[in-house]
Scaffold this active site. Structure first.
Site, PDB file in Angstrom:
ATOM      1  N   LYS A 157      86.884 152.799  -0.796  1.00 27.91           N
ATOM      2  CA  LYS A 157      85.902 151.716  -0.960  1.00 27.91           C
ATOM      3  C   LYS A 157      86.481 150.479  -0.290  1.00 27.91           C
ATOM      4  CE  LYS A 157      85.894 149.499  -4.827  1.00 27.91           C
ATOM      5  NZ  LYS A 157      86.448 148.182  -4.345  1.00 27.91           N
ATOM      6  N   ASP A 176      85.066 149.547 -11.225  1.00 21.28           N
ATOM      7  CA  ASP A 176      84.722 150.017  -9.876  1.00 21.28           C
ATOM      8  C   ASP A 176      83.867 151.287  -9.887  1.00 21.28           C
ATOM      9  OD1 ASP A 176      85.858 148.048  -8.370  1.00 21.28           O
ATOM     10  OD2 ASP A 176      87.608 149.205  -7.729  1.00 21.28           O
TER      11      ASP A 176
END
Length: 298
Positions: A16, A145
């Site tokens: 990410k 997250d």
């Protein structure tokens, strides 16, 4: 013995990348509020999931050393959380094999992405009747997250990372990821922030091509970068290496220490990665592309 021909499914747990990350406040419980544009790459960890006679979990790959194999690992936590949600009768034993290609504690959501791959993959393998909102709720219990990583597509995340808005269209970007071989503690970085009430991201440009995105990024920040560099100066060396390799734009991702450079094509990114690797053979260096999304896919 399990019958022959049992299917093994492999799931990508992509890196990410926070292209921009503004810290906009802090809640009473200590969680920071963010506004972030994030993309996910074609490079990442890989998780094999296979039916088994009893639960198994193993880790291989460049960054396997030192990773916990018990419920200290987010993959195991994800399996157990999903099993609690769905009930043991619907969630038979599985073998989980993680190939760890991303550095640990490096600002690219590796552990969260691994856990998201486990939640998505196990929901499919176990044929669970569970919707995206329920998976996101389970994910959020494991880490801020997770809701982002469960989507795995270009998005804007707000709140503590749980308010996720996938983008309707976003191009693939040529990227080089560089980590100078250091881990940075996310709580330490947030603790070192001098300011927590910054303005939100500006609106994205209407036309989303490489040059428009690069120009837009110049108007944004990663509010964690100064704090992270004060803790780990090697981050500055990674950014210098990307600049020397002619990145069109470079920045630290997340809470560091991984940095990214934008390159106009995948081939230019590959050449830059070779150049950086030659100068810094002990660093983590990966050329990759981000996942794109076309109109109407999100």
């Amino acid at each position: 013995m399990l019958e022959p021909g049992i299917e093994v499914r492999t799931w990508l747990a992509p890196a990410k990348i926070n292209l921009a990350l503004h810290v906009t406040g802090r809640r009473d419980d200590g969680y920071h509020l963010i506004d972030s544009l994030a993309v996910f790459t074609r490079f990442g960890d890989r998780l094999e999931i296979e039916p088994a006679e009893h639960d198994e979990f193993s880790v291989s790959g460049r960054y396997a050393a030192g990773l916990p194999l018990d419920d200290g690992n987010l993959v195991v936590k994800a399996r157990d959380a999903l099993r609690r949600e769905a009930g043991a009768q619907h969630t038979p034993p599985v073998a989980l094999r993680l190939e760890k290609n991303l550095p640990i504690a490096s600002g690219v959501g590796g552990g969260s992405s691994d856990a998201a791959a486990a939640l998505n993959g196990l929901a499919r393998l176990w044929k669970l009747d569970i919707d995206d909102n329920s998976l996101a709720r389970i994910g959020l219990s494991l880490g801020a997250d997770l809701p982002m990583c469960l989507k795995g597509k270009p998005l804007v995340a707000r709140g503590i990372g749980d308010d996720v808005s996938p983008l309707a269209a976003f191009p693939a970007l040529g990227l080089v990821l560089v980590n100078p071989g250091v881990a940075v503690s996310t709580p330490d970085v947030f603790k070192a922030l001098s300011r927590r009430d910054n303005e939100a991201l500006p609106p994205l440009p209407k036309r989303l091509d490489f040059h428009a995105i690069r120009n837009w990024l110049e108007t944004t920040r990663n509010d964690l970068e100064v704090a992270a560099r004060s803790i780990e100066p090697a981050i500055g060396e990674a950014l210098k290496a990307l600049k020397r390799a002619d990145a069109a734009f470079m920045r630290m991702s997340g809470s560091g220490a991984t940095c990214f450079g934008l390159f106009e094509t995948g081939n230019v990114a590959k050449r830059a990665a070779i150049e950086i690797r030659a100068r810094h053979p002990d660093w983590f260096v990966a050329a990759t592309r981000s996942m794109e999304v076309s109109d109407g896919e999100a």
